[in-house]
Motif scaffolding. Structure first.
Motif, PDB file in Angstrom:
ATOM      1  N   ALA A  95      -6.102  11.168   6.429  1.00  0.00           N
ATOM      2  CA  ALA A  95      -7.177  11.597   5.533  1.00  0.00           C
ATOM      3  C   ALA A  95      -6.563  11.649   4.140  1.00  0.00           C
ATOM      4  CB  ALA A  95      -7.707  12.970   5.938  1.00  0.00           C
ATOM      5  N   VAL A  96      -7.005  10.742   3.276  1.00  0.00           N
ATOM      6  CA  VAL A  96      -6.446  10.620   1.928  1.00  0.00           C
ATOM      7  C   VAL A  96      -7.512  11.075   0.931  1.00  0.00           C
ATOM      8  CG1 VAL A  96      -5.469   9.030   0.240  1.00  0.00           C
ATOM      9  CG2 VAL A  96      -5.008   8.689   2.676  1.00  0.00           C
ATOM     10  N   ASP A  97      -7.208  12.158   0.199  1.00  0.00           N
ATOM     11  CA  ASP A  97      -8.161  12.674  -0.778  1.00  0.00           C
ATOM     12  C   ASP A  97      -8.402  11.662  -1.884  1.00  0.00           C
ATOM     13  OD1 ASP A  97      -8.524  15.108   0.492  1.00  0.00           O
ATOM     14  OD2 ASP A  97      -6.872  16.060  -0.584  1.00  0.00           O
ATOM     15  N   ARG A  98      -9.653  11.569  -2.291  1.00  0.00           N
ATOM     16  CA  ARG A  98      -9.972  10.737  -3.454  1.00  0.00           C
ATOM     17  C   ARG A  98      -9.627  11.520  -4.702  1.00  0.00           C
ATOM     18  NH1 ARG A  98     -15.754   7.937  -1.946  1.00  0.00           N
ATOM     19  NH2 ARG A  98     -14.938   6.726  -0.201  1.00  0.00           N
ATOM     20  N   ARG A  99      -9.227  10.812  -5.713  1.00  0.00           N
ATOM     21  CA  ARG A  99      -8.801  11.459  -6.944  1.00  0.00           C
ATOM     22  C   ARG A  99      -9.962  12.113  -7.680  1.00  0.00           C
ATOM     23  NH1 ARG A  99      -4.275   8.626 -10.610  1.00  0.00           N
ATOM     24  NH2 ARG A  99      -3.064  10.501 -10.689  1.00  0.00           N
ATOM     25  N   PHE A 100     -11.096  11.463  -7.676  1.00  0.00           N
ATOM     26  CA  PHE A 100     -12.255  11.972  -8.390  1.00  0.00           C
ATOM     27  C   PHE A 100     -13.457  11.997  -7.462  1.00  0.00           C
ATOM     28  CE2 PHE A 100      -9.616   9.694 -11.493  1.00  0.00           C
ATOM     29  CZ  PHE A 100      -9.312  10.744 -12.351  1.00  0.00           C
ATOM     30  N   ALA A 101     -14.284  13.021  -7.608  1.00  0.00           N
ATOM     31  CA  ALA A 101     -15.522  13.089  -6.839  1.00  0.00           C
ATOM     32  C   ALA A 101     -16.606  12.310  -7.591  1.00  0.00           C
ATOM     33  CB  ALA A 101     -15.948  14.542  -6.658  1.00  0.00           C
TER      34      ALA A 101
ATOM     35  N   THR B  69     -13.874  14.284  -1.811  1.00  0.00           N
ATOM     36  CA  THR B  69     -14.028  13.596  -0.534  1.00  0.00           C
ATOM     37  C   THR B  69     -12.714  12.924  -0.157  1.00  0.00           C
ATOM     38  OG1 THR B  69     -14.808  11.603  -1.645  1.00  0.00           O
ATOM     39  CG2 THR B  69     -16.482  13.161  -0.901  1.00  0.00           C
ATOM     40  N   ALA B  70     -12.675  12.434   1.048  1.00  0.00           N
ATOM     41  CA  ALA B  70     -11.468  11.769   1.537  1.00  0.00           C
ATOM     42  C   ALA B  70     -11.850  10.441   2.175  1.00  0.00           C
ATOM     43  CB  ALA B  70     -10.755  12.655   2.553  1.00  0.00           C
ATOM     44  N   ASP B  71     -10.892   9.543   2.172  1.00  0.00           N
ATOM     45  CA  ASP B  71     -11.014   8.298   2.912  1.00  0.00           C
ATOM     46  C   ASP B  71     -10.144   8.448   4.151  1.00  0.00           C
ATOM     47  OD1 ASP B  71     -12.647   6.598   1.152  1.00  0.00           O
ATOM     48  OD2 ASP B  71     -10.981   6.863  -0.247  1.00  0.00           O
ATOM     49  N   PHE B  72     -10.587   7.870   5.255  1.00  0.00           N
ATOM     50  CA  PHE B  72      -9.851   7.959   6.506  1.00  0.00           C
ATOM     51  C   PHE B  72      -9.285   6.578   6.805  1.00  0.00           C
ATOM     52  CE2 PHE B  72     -12.869  11.333   6.306  1.00  0.00           C
ATOM     53  CZ  PHE B  72     -12.131  12.428   6.710  1.00  0.00           C
TER      54      PHE B  72
ATOM     55  N   VAL C  95       0.850  -1.187   0.000  1.00  0.00           N
ATOM     56  CA  VAL C  95       0.000   0.000   0.000  1.00  0.00           C
ATOM     57  C   VAL C  95       0.885   1.235   0.000  1.00  0.00           C
ATOM     58  CG1 VAL C  95      -1.700   1.292   1.342  1.00  0.00           C
ATOM     59  CG2 VAL C  95      -1.774  -1.185   1.308  1.00  0.00           C
ATOM     60  N   ILE C  96       0.515   2.228  -0.802  1.00  0.00           N
ATOM     61  CA  ILE C  96       1.180   3.525  -0.796  1.00  0.00           C
ATOM     62  C   ILE C  96       0.089   4.573  -0.622  1.00  0.00           C
ATOM     63  CG2 ILE C  96       2.608   5.160  -2.057  1.00  0.00           C
ATOM     64  CD1 ILE C  96       3.661   2.751  -3.694  1.00  0.00           C
ATOM     65  N   LEU C  97       0.222   5.392   0.413  1.00  0.00           N
ATOM     66  CA  LEU C  97      -0.772   6.420   0.720  1.00  0.00           C
ATOM     67  C   LEU C  97      -0.095   7.761   0.908  1.00  0.00           C
ATOM     68  CD1 LEU C  97      -2.709   4.547   3.540  1.00  0.00           C
ATOM     69  CD2 LEU C  97      -3.465   4.839   1.180  1.00  0.00           C
ATOM     70  N   MET C  98      -0.811   8.834   0.586  1.00  0.00           N
ATOM     71  CA  MET C  98      -0.359  10.175   0.911  1.00  0.00           C
ATOM     72  C   MET C  98      -1.561  10.922   1.449  1.00  0.00           C
ATOM     73  SD  MET C  98       1.540  13.159  -1.273  1.00  0.00           S
ATOM     74  CE  MET C  98       2.838  12.063  -1.759  1.00  0.00           C
ATOM     75  N   GLY C  99      -1.413  11.484   2.632  1.00  0.00           N
ATOM     76  CA  GLY C  99      -2.514  12.213   3.235  1.00  0.00           C
ATOM     77  C   GLY C  99      -2.055  12.979   4.452  1.00  0.00           C
ATOM     78  N   ARG C 100      -3.040  13.560   5.138  1.00  0.00           N
ATOM     79  CA  ARG C 100      -2.760  14.366   6.326  1.00  0.00           C
ATOM     80  C   ARG C 100      -3.269  13.652   7.577  1.00  0.00           C
ATOM     81  NH1 ARG C 100      -0.905  19.287   5.069  1.00  0.00           N
ATOM     82  NH2 ARG C 100      -1.280  20.003   2.947  1.00  0.00           N
ATOM     83  N   LEU C 101      -2.514  13.779   8.659  1.00  0.00           N
ATOM     84  CA  LEU C 101      -2.933  13.199   9.925  1.00  0.00           C
ATOM     85  C   LEU C 101      -4.160  13.932  10.444  1.00  0.00           C
ATOM     86  CD1 LEU C 101       0.129  12.208   9.817  1.00  0.00           C
ATOM     87  CD2 LEU C 101      -0.101  12.036  12.272  1.00  0.00           C
TER      88      LEU C 101
END
Length: 151
Positions: free
Chosen positions: A33-39, A46-49, A4-10
């Protein structure tokens, strides 16, 4: 392969505990909180947590340097599990076991929220931030080598 590779904010500061025993080990838990590429359907972005757990040196690093709002990149593996809660209901869990974590932006880019967010902009302990040299590299003051997360 489980990678898994993720980029997001704590979403908050990491929660760190230490295992018991002679060789205690740091166990840090945090949510990205990882932003989704497309809404979808014209919705706002939106973001996934994503729940993450870091063990040992990675857990100590998280405790010392990661703070709410910092943008990081994480590599690891997905781990699933389950347990039965107090009400007798089986609860399923999914989390990322962190193998590597690194800062994804400089402290200045993150809005200066007080957290350490860039390997070249560390200014902990009340010291002034190092100034850029003419070659574009940062000058690291003497005497803080033991405080840096890399050597």
């Amino acid at each position: 392969m489980n990678k898994v590779i993720l980029m997001g904010r704590l979403t908050r500061d990491p929660e760190v505990r230490y295992s018991q025993g002679e060789n205690s080990m740091a166990i840090a838990r945090y949510t990205l909180a990882v932003d989704r590429r497309f809404a979808r359907n014209g919705d706002d972005a939106t973001a996934d947590f994503i729940s993450c757990v870091a063990f040992g040196k990675s857990g100590e690093f998280a405790e010392r340097y990661l703070r709410k709002g910092i943008k990081i990149a994480v590599t690891g593996r997905i781990q699933t599990g389950s347990y039965t809660n107090r009400d007798g209901v089986k609860v399923y869990t999914t989390e990322v076991v962190v193998e590597d974590q690194e800062f994804a932006e400089s402290k200045n880019s993150s809005g200066g929220d007080g957290g350490f967010a860039g390997s070249n902009s560390y200014s902990g302990g009340g010291r002034p931030a190092p100034m850029a040299a003419g070659d574009g590299f940062m000058n690291i003051p003497d005497g803080i080598d033991e405080e840096l997360p890399f050597n």
